[in-house]
Motif scaffolding. Structure first.
Motif, short mmCIF file in Angstrom:
data_model
loop_
_atom_site.label_atom_id
_atom_site.label_comp_id
_atom_site.label_asym_id
_atom_site.label_seq_id
_atom_site.Cartn_x
_atom_site.Cartn_y
_atom_site.Cartn_z
N GLY A 59 0.84 -1.20 0.00
CA GLY A 59 0.00 0.00 0.00
C GLY A 59 0.88 1.25 0.00
N ALA A 60 0.28 2.37 -0.42
CA ALA A 60 1.00 3.65 -0.33
C ALA A 60 1.29 3.93 1.14
CB ALA A 60 0.16 4.77 -0.93
N ASP A 61 0.45 3.42 2.02
CA ASP A 61 0.66 3.60 3.46
C ASP A 61 2.07 3.18 3.89
OD1 ASP A 61 -1.84 4.57 4.02
OD2 ASP A 61 -2.64 2.68 4.81
N ASN A 72 -7.19 15.83 -3.11
CA ASN A 72 -7.07 15.73 -1.66
C ASN A 72 -8.20 14.88 -1.07
OD1 ASN A 72 -5.88 16.46 0.89
ND2 ASN A 72 -7.61 17.84 1.23
N ASN A 73 -7.84 14.06 -0.10
CA ASN A 73 -8.82 13.34 0.71
C ASN A 73 -8.95 14.15 2.01
OD1 ASN A 73 -10.23 11.53 2.26
ND2 ASN A 73 -8.69 9.92 2.24
N PRO A 74 -10.10 14.68 2.38
CA PRO A 74 -11.46 14.22 2.06
C PRO A 74 -12.28 15.03 1.06
CG PRO A 74 -11.58 15.61 3.99
CD PRO A 74 -10.13 15.62 3.53
N LEU A 128 -5.58 -6.24 -1.35
CA LEU A 128 -4.30 -6.92 -1.65
C LEU A 128 -3.09 -6.09 -1.25
CD1 LEU A 128 -3.95 -9.74 -3.17
CD2 LEU A 128 -6.23 -8.82 -3.21
N ARG A 129 -3.29 -4.80 -0.98
CA ARG A 129 -2.25 -3.90 -0.48
C ARG A 129 -1.07 -3.73 -1.45
NH1 ARG A 129 -3.93 -1.02 1.09
NH2 ARG A 129 -2.57 -0.18 2.70
N VAL A 130 -1.28 -2.93 -2.46
CA VAL A 130 -0.18 -2.60 -3.38
C VAL A 130 -0.19 -1.09 -3.66
CG1 VAL A 130 1.04 -3.23 -5.50
CG2 VAL A 130 -0.74 -4.76 -4.61
N LEU A 151 4.09 14.17 -2.95
CA LEU A 151 2.82 14.41 -3.63
C LEU A 151 2.06 13.08 -3.69
CD1 LEU A 151 0.96 16.27 -5.31
CD2 LEU A 151 2.26 15.58 -7.33
N ASP A 152 0.97 13.01 -2.95
CA ASP A 152 0.19 11.77 -2.86
C ASP A 152 -0.92 11.81 -3.91
OD1 ASP A 152 -1.55 9.74 -2.15
OD2 ASP A 152 -1.32 10.05 0.01
N GLU A 153 -0.78 10.93 -4.91
CA GLU A 153 -1.75 10.89 -6.02
C GLU A 153 -2.60 9.62 -5.96
OE1 GLU A 153 0.44 13.42 -9.56
OE2 GLU A 153 0.56 11.24 -9.66
N ALA A 154 -3.04 9.25 -4.77
CA ALA A 154 -3.81 8.00 -4.63
C ALA A 154 -5.06 7.98 -5.51
CB ALA A 154 -4.20 7.80 -3.16
N TYR A 155 -5.62 9.17 -5.80
CA TYR A 155 -6.90 9.23 -6.55
C TYR A 155 -6.74 9.88 -7.92
CZ TYR A 155 -8.60 8.27 -1.86
OH TYR A 155 -8.82 7.70 -0.64
N ILE A 156 -5.51 10.01 -8.41
CA ILE A 156 -5.26 10.81 -9.62
C ILE A 156 -6.03 10.29 -10.83
CG2 ILE A 156 -3.17 9.57 -10.35
CD1 ILE A 156 -3.62 13.36 -10.49
N ARG A 214 1.44 6.55 -5.50
CA ARG A 214 0.20 6.09 -6.15
C ARG A 214 -0.20 4.74 -5.56
NH1 ARG A 214 0.35 7.15 -12.43
NH2 ARG A 214 -1.83 6.51 -12.11
N THR A 215 -1.36 4.25 -5.97
CA THR A 215 -1.84 3.01 -5.36
C THR A 215 -2.72 2.20 -6.31
OG1 THR A 215 -3.07 2.10 -3.48
CG2 THR A 215 -3.87 4.18 -4.35
N PHE A 216 -2.78 0.89 -6.07
CA PHE A 216 -3.74 0.02 -6.76
C PHE A 216 -5.04 -0.11 -5.96
CE2 PHE A 216 -1.73 -2.07 -10.41
CZ PHE A 216 -0.41 -1.65 -10.26
N SER A 217 -5.14 0.57 -4.82
CA SER A 217 -6.30 0.36 -3.95
C SER A 217 -7.58 0.98 -4.49
CB SER A 217 -6.05 0.99 -2.58
OG SER A 217 -5.02 0.32 -1.91
N LYS A 218 -7.46 2.04 -5.25
CA LYS A 218 -8.66 2.82 -5.60
C LYS A 218 -9.13 2.48 -7.01
CE LYS A 218 -7.89 4.64 -1.59
NZ LYS A 218 -8.70 4.31 -0.43
C1 LIG Z 1 -4.72 10.21 0.09
C2 LIG Z 1 -4.46 8.77 0.36
N1 LIG Z 1 -3.21 8.30 0.24
C3 LIG Z 1 -2.92 7.02 0.47
C4 LIG Z 1 -3.90 6.13 0.85
C5 LIG Z 1 -3.51 4.71 1.18
O1 LIG Z 1 -3.44 3.95 0.06
P1 LIG Z 1 -3.06 2.40 0.18
O2 LIG Z 1 -4.33 1.64 0.25
O3 LIG Z 1 -2.28 2.14 -1.09
O4 LIG Z 1 -2.22 2.22 1.40
C6 LIG Z 1 -5.21 6.55 0.98
C7 LIG Z 1 -6.26 5.60 1.40
O5 LIG Z 1 -7.37 5.90 1.68
C8 LIG Z 1 -5.50 7.91 0.74
O6 LIG Z 1 -6.74 8.40 0.91
#
Ligand SMILES: Cc1ncc(COP(=O)(O)O)c(C=O)c1O
Length: 377
Positions: free
Chosen positions: A97-99, A171-173, A233-235, A195-200, A222-226
């Motif tokens: 995960g990006a986490d 940005n989240n939220p 699966l956490r990538v 720069l967190d592009e989880a939702y790009i 970036r992430t495969f989660s969204k």
């Molecule tokens: C802005 C942002 N970055 C990162 C993450 C975490 O992503 P991942 O599931 O890849 O750990 C999230 C998850 O909600 C998020 O909202």
């Protein structure tokens, strides 16, 4: 040995740490609400209701060597990501995960007592991981419309010398994008910009991953989660400047990405048409949901470039009561925040069209104000 003695083994800064509140597992939630998982509409964690392409389940079923440790360098996945994003794989690192990458970066960059800049409301893991790593969090709240406050960030960087600034786009939220001018202004500062592009993928803008090749103080996550529907699966992956990535390789856990995770992510990338179709469906649904939420008298939704919509709860309704009633009476989960700055808001993930319809029908039944449920200590 009693509990308080055992505490003394724990590092002092961790004894004060507030636990992160994660989302409840589906089975636990199902039991608590007394509903079968298929009768719960989960719009609280920005998960993808369509899931990954079917190639993923097929590849997981055919996994040849689950008994062998995974590739510590995730070469197959990094090579596919390098080709897709037109960036040499030497700039790429994959995480659980990006986490994991947020924490890994902090472990490599921050000494105890160093600071990061956090721009709330935003993803709460930045402040949480900073606390785990013994770092200080300098808070620079967002301006009206959730825009980042660049002059305040510039001042803080000049006066307090933080090591890292976290930027999130969308940005989240709230789903707002960082403007190019704001990003360039922050990149001009002597600080590492994450720069967190989880939702790009849900926005109309291209990823800035390739910028890391020219900018030694930029990391893009970036992430495969969204959009790829693989949250379970956490990538996650990141693009890093050449001079920094070597140290992340040295510090990371060798087998941080499981065989299943790499297999699933590689398989998802073999069906780009599916990923594009799902993305397009969610974007169309986001706009429909936005229009419908605008007609709910006690909600004020914010335009979003992601797969969720933040709503201010107005007109005498209590945000937590709305969230609780949607869950207990309708089996619809939305996100509410304990933090003061967001206590009057709910965030709704974009689901399938039938999820939107059920949500809107449930919200109509709430048009009489509901009293807040008083939580027991
Ligand atoms: C802005 C942002 N970055 C990162 C993450 C975490 O992503 P991942 O599931 O890849 O750990 C999230 C998850 O909600 C998020 O909202």
């Amino acid at each position: 040995m009693n509990g308080s003695c055992t505490d003394t083994f724990i590092r002092p800064h961790l004894r004060k740490l507030a636990a992160y509140t994660p989302i409840e597992p589906f089975e636990v939630l199902s039991k608590r609400l007394g509903r079968a998982p298929e009768d719960i509409i989960k719009l609280d964690a920005n998960e993808n209701p369509y899931g990954p392409p079917r190639e993923v389940l097929a590849a997981l079923g055919d996994m040849p060597f689950p008994n062998i440790y995974p590739d510590p360098e995730t070469r197959r996945l990094r090579s596919a990501l390098a080709e897709l994003n037109d960036i040499p794989m030497e700039h790429l690192l994959v995480g659980c995960g990006a986490d994991e990458l947020i924490d890994l970066l902090m472990r490599c960059v921050l000494d105890p007592g160093d600071s990061i800049v956090d721009c709330p409301p935003t993803f709460t893991m930045y402040a949480f991981d900073a606390a785990v790593n013994g770092a200080n969090v300098i808070t620079v709240p967002r301006l009206d419309g959730f825009r980042i406050d660049v002059p305040a960030i510039e001042r803080v960087v000049r006066e307090r010398r933080p090591k890292m600034v976290f930027m999130t786009s969308p940005n989240n939220p709230d789903g707002s994008m960082i403007t190019e001018a704001d990003l360039l202004a922050v990149l001009a500062l002597p600080v590492l910009v994450v720069l967190d592009e989880a939702y790009i993928e849900f926005s109309e803008e291209a990823s800035r991953m390739r910028w890391v090749m020219e900018r030694p103080n930029l990391v893009v996550l970036r992430t495969f989660s969204k959009s790829a529907g693989l949250a379970g699966l956490r990538v996650g992956y990141g693009a890093f400047p050449a001079g920094m990535i070597d140290y992340l390789w040295r510090a990371k856990q060798p087998y941080n990405v499981s065989v299943a995770a790499e297999t699933a992510a590689c398989a998802a990338l073999t069906n780009p048409q599916y990923l594009q179709d799902v993305r397009d469906k969610l974007v169309v649904e986001r706009e429909r949901l936005f229009g419908l939420l605008q007609d709910v008298p006690f909600l004020e939704p914010y335009q979003s470039s992601a797969n969720f919509i933040l709503c201010k709860v107005v007109g005498g309704q209590d945000a937590k009561a709305v969230k609780d009633t949607l869950a207990s009476e309708h089996g619809i989960m939305v996100r509410h925040y304990a933090k003061a700055e967001l206590s009057g808001f709910i965030r709704i993930s974009v689901g399938r069209p039938e999820h939107t319809d059920a949500l809107i029908a449930a919200l109509r039944t709430l048009e009489q104000p509901v009293a807040a449920v008083v939580e027991e200590e």
